[in-house]
Design a protein around this motif. Structure first.
Motif, PDB file in Angstrom:
ATOM      1  N   ASN A   1       0.602  -1.122  -0.138  1.00 28.40           N
ATOM      2  CA  ASN A   1      -0.088  -0.119   0.065  1.00 28.40           C
ATOM      3  C   ASN A   1       0.918   1.252  -0.088  1.00 28.40           C
ATOM      4  O   ASN A   1       0.614   2.099  -0.606  1.00 28.40           O
ATOM      5  N   LEU A   2       1.840   1.253   0.654  1.00 30.84           N
ATOM      6  CA  LEU A   2       2.805   2.212   0.937  1.00 30.84           C
ATOM      7  C   LEU A   2       3.422   2.494  -0.579  1.00 30.84           C
ATOM      8  O   LEU A   2       3.643   3.661  -1.181  1.00 30.84           O
ATOM      9  N   ASN A   3       3.740   1.410  -1.394  1.00 29.77           N
ATOM     10  CA  ASN A   3       4.236   1.692  -2.800  1.00 29.77           C
ATOM     11  C   ASN A   3       3.172   2.141  -3.574  1.00 29.77           C
ATOM     12  O   ASN A   3       3.498   2.964  -4.294  1.00 29.77           O
TER      13      ASN A   3
ATOM     14  N   LYS B   1      -4.580   6.075  -3.154  1.00 30.54           N
ATOM     15  CA  LYS B   1      -5.611   6.313  -2.057  1.00 30.54           C
ATOM     16  C   LYS B   1      -6.916   5.552  -2.456  1.00 30.54           C
ATOM     17  O   LYS B   1      -7.254   5.108  -1.309  1.00 30.54           O
ATOM     18  N   VAL B   2      -7.181   5.649  -3.556  1.00 32.86           N
ATOM     19  CA  VAL B   2      -8.562   4.815  -3.894  1.00 32.86           C
ATOM     20  C   VAL B   2      -8.302   3.461  -3.496  1.00 32.86           C
ATOM     21  O   VAL B   2      -9.273   2.582  -2.944  1.00 32.86           O
ATOM     22  N   SER B   3      -7.250   2.797  -3.948  1.00 31.90           N
ATOM     23  CA  SER B   3      -6.920   1.415  -3.516  1.00 31.90           C
ATOM     24  C   SER B   3      -6.785   1.160  -1.878  1.00 31.90           C
ATOM     25  O   SER B   3      -7.537   0.220  -1.557  1.00 31.90           O
ATOM     26  N   VAL B   4      -6.437   1.894  -1.332  1.00 36.50           N
ATOM     27  CA  VAL B   4      -6.059   2.034   0.204  1.00 36.50           C
ATOM     28  C   VAL B   4      -7.618   2.071   0.709  1.00 36.50           C
ATOM     29  O   VAL B   4      -8.004   1.150   1.605  1.00 36.50           O
ATOM     30  N   LEU B   5      -8.333   2.996   0.317  1.00 37.34           N
ATOM     31  CA  LEU B   5      -9.769   2.980   0.783  1.00 37.34           C
ATOM     32  C   LEU B   5     -10.483   2.015   0.676  1.00 37.34           C
ATOM     33  O   LEU B   5     -11.357   1.686   1.423  1.00 37.34           O
ATOM     34  N   GLN B   6     -10.423   1.314  -0.447  1.00 38.73           N
ATOM     35  CA  GLN B   6     -11.039   0.014  -0.794  1.00 38.73           C
ATOM     36  C   GLN B   6     -10.666  -1.214  -0.053  1.00 38.73           C
ATOM     37  O   GLN B   6     -11.682  -1.884   0.515  1.00 38.73           O
TER      38      GLN B   6
ATOM     39  N   ILE C   1      -9.594  -0.709   3.117  1.00 37.17           N
ATOM     40  CA  ILE C   1     -10.154  -0.205   4.486  1.00 37.17           C
ATOM     41  C   ILE C   1     -11.465  -0.744   4.553  1.00 37.17           C
ATOM     42  O   ILE C   1     -12.196  -1.091   5.573  1.00 37.17           O
ATOM     43  N   ALA C   2     -12.369  -0.055   3.415  1.00 37.31           N
ATOM     44  CA  ALA C   2     -13.817  -0.696   3.284  1.00 37.31           C
ATOM     45  C   ALA C   2     -13.897  -2.058   3.786  1.00 37.31           C
ATOM     46  O   ALA C   2     -15.143  -2.274   4.235  1.00 37.31           O
ATOM     47  N   LYS C   3     -13.187  -2.956   3.543  1.00 34.21           N
ATOM     48  CA  LYS C   3     -13.220  -4.274   3.683  1.00 34.21           C
ATOM     49  C   LYS C   3     -13.538  -4.802   5.085  1.00 34.21           C
ATOM     50  O   LYS C   3     -14.151  -5.795   5.491  1.00 34.21           O
ATOM     51  N   ALA C   4     -13.225  -3.810   5.952  1.00 24.74           N
ATOM     52  CA  ALA C   4     -13.438  -3.902   7.385  1.00 24.74           C
ATOM     53  C   ALA C   4     -14.705  -3.425   7.910  1.00 24.74           C
ATOM     54  O   ALA C   4     -15.005  -3.575   9.148  1.00 24.74           O
ATOM     55  N   LYS C   5     -15.466  -2.928   7.011  1.00 26.42           N
ATOM     56  CA  LYS C   5     -16.721  -2.176   7.289  1.00 26.42           C
ATOM     57  C   LYS C   5     -17.560  -3.046   8.351  1.00 26.42           C
ATOM     58  O   LYS C   5     -18.235  -2.371   9.226  1.00 26.42           O
ATOM     59  N   LYS C   6     -17.870  -4.398   7.937  1.00 27.30           N
ATOM     60  CA  LYS C   6     -18.604  -5.180   8.663  1.00 27.30           C
ATOM     61  C   LYS C   6     -17.995  -5.802  10.048  1.00 27.30           C
ATOM     62  O   LYS C   6     -18.611  -6.905  10.246  1.00 27.30           O
ATOM     63  N   LYS C   7     -16.961  -5.580  10.096  1.00 29.12           N
ATOM     64  CA  LYS C   7     -16.126  -6.181  11.371  1.00 29.12           C
ATOM     65  C   LYS C   7     -15.697  -5.250  12.253  1.00 29.12           C
ATOM     66  O   LYS C   7     -14.513  -4.568  12.330  1.00 29.12           O
ATOM     67  N   PRO C   8     -16.520  -4.779  13.382  1.00 29.77           N
ATOM     68  CA  PRO C   8     -16.226  -3.687  13.973  1.00 29.77           C
ATOM     69  C   PRO C   8     -14.739  -3.763  14.792  1.00 29.77           C
ATOM     70  O   PRO C   8     -14.111  -2.823  14.788  1.00 29.77           O
TER      71      PRO C   8
ATOM     72  N   GLU D   1     -11.126  10.441   6.951  1.00 26.71           N
ATOM     73  CA  GLU D   1     -11.469  10.036   5.721  1.00 26.71           C
ATOM     74  C   GLU D   1     -11.752   8.477   5.857  1.00 26.71           C
ATOM     75  O   GLU D   1     -12.643   7.908   5.246  1.00 26.71           O
ATOM     76  N   ALA D   2     -10.745   7.565   6.641  1.00 26.20           N
ATOM     77  CA  ALA D   2     -10.926   6.317   6.960  1.00 26.20           C
ATOM     78  C   ALA D   2     -11.962   5.983   7.613  1.00 26.20           C
ATOM     79  O   ALA D   2     -12.898   4.966   7.528  1.00 26.20           O
ATOM     80  N   CYS D   3     -12.561   7.017   8.633  1.00 24.03           N
ATOM     81  CA  CYS D   3     -13.676   6.667   9.501  1.00 24.03           C
ATOM     82  C   CYS D   3     -14.811   6.682   8.486  1.00 24.03           C
ATOM     83  O   CYS D   3     -15.972   5.767   8.739  1.00 24.03           O
ATOM     84  N   PHE D   4     -14.912   7.670   7.698  1.00 15.03           N
ATOM     85  CA  PHE D   4     -16.044   7.915   6.841  1.00 15.03           C
ATOM     86  C   PHE D   4     -16.163   6.711   5.942  1.00 15.03           C
ATOM     87  O   PHE D   4     -17.470   6.141   5.577  1.00 15.03           O
ATOM     88  N   THR D   5     -15.056   5.978   5.502  1.00 17.18           N
ATOM     89  CA  THR D   5     -15.111   4.818   4.739  1.00 17.18           C
ATOM     90  C   THR D   5     -15.863   3.771   5.377  1.00 17.18           C
ATOM     91  O   THR D   5     -16.443   3.039   4.947  1.00 17.18           O
ATOM     92  N   LEU D   6     -15.304   3.753   6.848  1.00 14.21           N
ATOM     93  CA  LEU D   6     -15.773   2.618   7.543  1.00 14.21           C
ATOM     94  C   LEU D   6     -17.427   3.004   8.187  1.00 14.21           C
ATOM     95  O   LEU D   6     -17.995   2.255   8.849  1.00 14.21           O
ATOM     96  N   ASP D   7     -17.807   4.043   7.865  1.00 12.90           N
ATOM     97  CA  ASP D   7     -19.554   4.426   8.289  1.00 12.90           C
ATOM     98  C   ASP D   7     -19.056   4.747   9.905  1.00 12.90           C
ATOM     99  O   ASP D   7     -19.936   4.420  10.740  1.00 12.90           O
TER     100      ASP D   7
END
Length: 86
Positions: A24-26, A36-41, A43-50, A80-86
């Motif tokens: 992700n850093l690369n 950033k788009v890739s990283v946010l995608q 991050i979104a994978k964790a949305k349903k796992k509190p 922004e990560a918080c918003f991605t995770l709702d």
């Protein structure tokens, strides 16, 4: 050290986490907007796992404050990560 002490991260292979971090850093270094788009995608994978979502935010805060100053730019990225995770 964070992987060893975080109860959520302890459930993952440390070598795999390091690999993912480096990848992700690369991506961010090569092309920030695309990365950033890739990283946010990712991050979104964790949305349903509190527990995992909380760990993502905790790690963001730790990394942002690693230099002793969790500045406004770093806070905005974590927000922004918080918003991605709702």
């Amino acid at each position: 050290q964070l992987i060893a002490t975080n109860e959520v991260l302890q459930n993952f292979d440390a070598v795999d986490l390091q690999r993912r971090f480096d990848e992700n850093l690369n991506k961010l270094t090569a092309d920030f907007a695309f990365g950033k788009v890739s990283v946010l995608q990712e991050i979104a994978k964790a949305k349903k796992k509190p527990a995992e979502a909380r760990a993502v935010i905790q790690i963001g805060i730790v990394i942002g404050g690693a230099d002793g100053d969790f500045d406004k730019t770093e806070q905005a990225v974590v927000r922004e990560a918080c918003f991605t995770l709702d």
